[in-house]
Motif scaffolding. Structure first.
Motif, mmCIF file in Angstrom:
data_model
loop_
_atom_site.group_PDB
_atom_site.id
_atom_site.type_symbol
_atom_site.label_atom_id
_atom_site.label_comp_id
_atom_site.label_asym_id
_atom_site.label_seq_id
_atom_site.Cartn_x
_atom_site.Cartn_y
_atom_site.Cartn_z
ATOM 1 N N SER A 191 27.501 34.539 35.992
ATOM 2 C CA SER A 191 27.351 35.052 37.354
ATOM 3 C C SER A 191 28.017 34.090 38.335
ATOM 4 C CB SER A 191 25.866 35.197 37.699
ATOM 5 O OG SER A 191 25.227 33.938 37.677
ATOM 6 N N PRO A 192 28.619 34.603 39.389
ATOM 7 C CA PRO A 192 29.312 33.735 40.351
ATOM 8 C C PRO A 192 28.383 32.800 41.109
ATOM 9 C CG PRO A 192 29.229 36.004 41.149
ATOM 10 C CD PRO A 192 28.734 36.037 39.737
ATOM 11 N N TRP A 193 27.088 33.090 41.078
ATOM 12 C CA TRP A 193 26.134 32.230 41.807
ATOM 13 C C TRP A 193 25.424 31.236 40.884
ATOM 14 C CZ3 TRP A 193 25.729 37.617 41.674
ATOM 15 C CH2 TRP A 193 24.838 38.138 40.729
ATOM 16 N N ARG A 194 25.876 31.136 39.646
ATOM 17 C CA ARG A 194 25.180 30.290 38.670
ATOM 18 C C ARG A 194 25.069 28.840 39.139
ATOM 19 N NH1 ARG A 194 27.835 29.225 32.837
ATOM 20 N NH2 ARG A 194 29.337 28.220 34.224
ATOM 21 N N ASP A 195 26.128 28.314 39.730
ATOM 22 C CA ASP A 195 26.146 26.902 40.132
ATOM 23 C C ASP A 195 25.907 26.711 41.626
ATOM 24 O OD1 ASP A 195 26.767 26.132 37.487
ATOM 25 O OD2 ASP A 195 28.897 26.528 37.836
ATOM 26 N N VAL A 196 25.392 27.735 42.293
ATOM 27 C CA VAL A 196 25.137 27.631 43.727
ATOM 28 C C VAL A 196 24.001 26.644 43.994
ATOM 29 C CG1 VAL A 196 24.174 28.875 45.706
ATOM 30 C CG2 VAL A 196 26.016 29.897 44.373
ATOM 31 N N GLU A 197 24.191 25.786 44.958
ATOM 32 C CA GLU A 197 23.167 24.830 45.373
ATOM 33 C C GLU A 197 22.856 25.020 46.849
ATOM 34 O OE1 GLU A 197 21.573 22.851 43.435
ATOM 35 O OE2 GLU A 197 22.769 23.014 41.600
ATOM 36 N N VAL A 198 21.616 24.747 47.218
ATOM 37 C CA VAL A 198 21.215 24.827 48.633
ATOM 38 C C VAL A 198 21.881 23.695 49.399
ATOM 39 C CG1 VAL A 198 19.297 24.664 50.235
ATOM 40 C CG2 VAL A 198 19.021 25.922 48.095
ATOM 41 N N ARG A 206 26.405 33.700 51.970
ATOM 42 C CA ARG A 206 27.647 33.004 52.339
ATOM 43 C C ARG A 206 28.817 33.978 52.426
ATOM 44 N NH1 ARG A 206 27.151 27.834 48.170
ATOM 45 N NH2 ARG A 206 25.376 26.823 49.209
ATOM 46 N N LYS A 207 28.831 34.975 51.552
ATOM 47 C CA LYS A 207 29.967 35.913 51.514
ATOM 48 C C LYS A 207 29.918 36.913 52.664
ATOM 49 C CE LYS A 207 32.629 38.939 48.533
ATOM 50 N NZ LYS A 207 32.954 39.309 47.155
ATOM 51 N N TYR A 208 28.714 37.412 52.979
ATOM 52 C CA TYR A 208 28.600 38.463 53.992
ATOM 53 C C TYR A 208 28.130 37.942 55.349
ATOM 54 C CZ TYR A 208 29.416 41.774 50.231
ATOM 55 O OH TYR A 208 29.979 42.472 49.183
ATOM 56 N N GLY A 209 27.805 36.657 55.424
ATOM 57 C CA GLY A 209 27.544 36.028 56.712
ATOM 58 C C GLY A 209 26.139 36.125 57.258
ATOM 59 N N SER A 210 25.352 37.082 56.779
ATOM 60 C CA SER A 210 23.984 37.250 57.291
ATOM 61 C C SER A 210 23.234 38.234 56.403
ATOM 62 C CB SER A 210 23.998 37.765 58.736
ATOM 63 O OG SER A 210 24.529 39.092 58.775
ATOM 64 N N LEU A 211 21.924 38.291 56.593
ATOM 65 C CA LEU A 211 21.131 39.270 55.850
ATOM 66 C C LEU A 211 21.490 40.690 56.276
ATOM 67 C CD1 LEU A 211 17.633 37.521 55.846
ATOM 68 C CD2 LEU A 211 19.054 38.003 53.854
ATOM 69 N N ALA A 246 26.366 46.140 53.624
ATOM 70 C CA ALA A 246 27.218 46.327 52.443
ATOM 71 C C ALA A 246 26.490 47.106 51.356
ATOM 72 C CB ALA A 246 27.663 44.965 51.915
ATOM 73 N N ALA A 247 25.189 46.849 51.214
ATOM 74 C CA ALA A 247 24.401 47.561 50.205
ATOM 75 C C ALA A 247 24.263 49.037 50.565
ATOM 76 C CB ALA A 247 23.032 46.916 50.060
ATOM 77 N N LYS A 248 24.025 49.308 51.835
ATOM 78 C CA LYS A 248 23.884 50.709 52.269
ATOM 79 C C LYS A 248 25.177 51.488 52.082
ATOM 80 C CE LYS A 248 20.041 50.722 55.561
ATOM 81 N NZ LYS A 248 19.388 51.862 54.910
ATOM 82 N N LYS A 278 29.598 46.762 43.687
ATOM 83 C CA LYS A 278 30.910 46.459 43.116
ATOM 84 C C LYS A 278 31.064 44.978 42.803
ATOM 85 C CE LYS A 278 33.032 50.241 45.752
ATOM 86 N NZ LYS A 278 34.047 50.600 46.775
ATOM 87 N N GLU A 279 30.159 44.157 43.349
ATOM 88 C CA GLU A 279 30.197 42.720 43.078
ATOM 89 C C GLU A 279 29.805 42.452 41.620
ATOM 90 O OE1 GLU A 279 31.309 40.541 45.046
ATOM 91 O OE2 GLU A 279 31.112 41.327 47.080
ATOM 92 N N THR A 280 30.381 41.414 41.054
ATOM 93 C CA THR A 280 30.088 41.050 39.673
ATOM 94 C C THR A 280 28.609 40.751 39.482
ATOM 95 O OG1 THR A 280 32.293 40.057 39.532
ATOM 96 C CG2 THR A 280 30.738 39.501 37.786
ATOM 97 N N HIS A 281 28.003 41.364 38.486
ATOM 98 C CA HIS A 281 26.612 41.118 38.096
ATOM 99 C C HIS A 281 25.576 41.635 39.103
ATOM 100 C CE1 HIS A 281 27.537 38.656 34.549
ATOM 101 N NE2 HIS A 281 28.504 38.122 35.269
ATOM 102 N N ILE A 282 25.979 42.400 40.105
ATOM 103 C CA ILE A 282 25.004 42.959 41.052
ATOM 104 C C ILE A 282 24.461 44.278 40.519
ATOM 105 C CG2 ILE A 282 24.630 43.863 43.368
ATOM 106 C CD1 ILE A 282 24.828 40.903 43.362
ATOM 107 N N GLY A 283 25.319 45.271 40.365
ATOM 108 C CA GLY A 283 24.905 46.545 39.795
ATOM 109 C C GLY A 283 24.199 47.464 40.787
ATOM 110 N N ILE A 284 23.904 48.657 40.308
ATOM 111 C CA ILE A 284 23.324 49.692 41.164
ATOM 112 C C ILE A 284 21.898 49.351 41.584
ATOM 113 C CG2 ILE A 284 22.621 52.118 41.250
ATOM 114 C CD1 ILE A 284 24.899 52.746 39.342
ATOM 115 N N GLN A 285 21.092 48.833 40.640
ATOM 116 C CA GLN A 285 19.690 48.576 40.929
ATOM 117 C C GLN A 285 19.517 47.531 42.025
ATOM 118 O OE1 GLN A 285 17.230 50.404 39.731
ATOM 119 N NE2 GLN A 285 15.791 49.289 41.024
#
Length: 253
Positions: free
Chosen positions: A146-153, A189-194, A200-202, A208-215
């Motif tokens: 997943s692209p967020w595997r190594d994400v750190e706060v 970080r990618k979409y700038g805000s909640l 984007a989800a709506k 379409k993002e990797t490892h996100i999926g429909i659910q």
């Protein structure tokens, strides 16, 4: 180590309050509960009590010389929440159970220990069986991490977001199941805000993002999901502001 049962007791000042997830905590002891101040105000005590909320037999014990206002408010608030929860459970025939993740992790640790001590002749038999069946097996399908595997706060805002997604066991910050803190930070970080993630989800773009999926796209498109996360972030922002004001007043005095 605590989740697998290797460690039985955690002794700390902030760990139990800052959004760490310990679903198998069965007993929380609060020393100097009547001392007041930053870590013993009503909100802090309520957050600490929330650590035992995911265990159906969880208990919290306050050690104090007197009943402080913060303690009494916390106890009153907890009793009222318990009353509401029990009433809700009775109306729907629900029986509370502890979060099963802890038991699963404990069992995983036990299974790993058994494998490490497996007799050598049994390992040889198993290896022989694997060799005989290797030619009939299909090679595993390679999966990308997943692209967020190594994400750190990195920022304080990201820490609030991570804590809100994980939750602390209280109704004010229950967390969101099915979404990891690292995933939320990566999307933030990618979409700038909640709100950007929500939009984007709506529009169906998130799936379409990797490892996100429909659910997960559906979860982020749900107004309640975003509302829950925002509520947790705002709660922490208010708490942080109170701490800064308290520290500033202490310096002036």
């Amino acid at each position: 180590r605590f989740q697998t049962g290797e460690v039985d007791v955690l002794v700390n000042v902030m760990t139990i309050r800052e959004g760490m997830d310990f679903p198998n905590v069965g007993l929380v002891l609060v020393l100097n509960a009547d001392s007041g101040g930053l870590c013993r105000d009503t909100d802090s005590l309520t957050q600490i009590c929330g650590r035992a909320a995911r265990n159906s037999k969880g208990k919290v014990v306050f050690y104090a010389e007197k009943d402080s206002d913060a303690m009494l408010q916390c106890i009153t608030k907890s009793k009222e929440r318990r009353r509401q929860q029990e009433e809700y459970n009775r109306a729907r025939n629900l029986v509370p159970v502890s979060v099963p993740a802890a038991a699963a992790r404990h069992q995983l640790g036990a299974n790993c220990s058994k494998l490490e001590h497996r007799p050598q002749h049994h390992q040889q038999q198993q290896q022989g069986h694997q060799k005989s069946t290797a030619s009939t097996r299909r090679p595993p399908t390679p999966t990308s991490p997943s692209p967020w595997r190594d994400v750190e706060v990195v920022t304080l805002e990201e820490r609030f977001l991570a804590n809100s997604v994980n939750g602390d066991g209280t109704p004010e910050m229950p967390g969101v199941n099915g979404i990891s803190a690292k995933m939320a930070i990566w999307l933030y970080r990618k979409y700038g805000s909640l709100d950007g993630i929500h939009k984007a989800a709506k529009e169906g773009e998130l799936q379409k993002e990797t490892h996100i999926g429909i659910q997960r796209n559906k979860m982020f498109a749900d107004d309640n999901t975003i509302k829950t996360i925002k509520q947790g972030v705002q709660l922490q922002q208010r708490d942080h502001l109170r701490r800064e004001r308290f520290a500033l007043n202490s310096q002036r005095s």
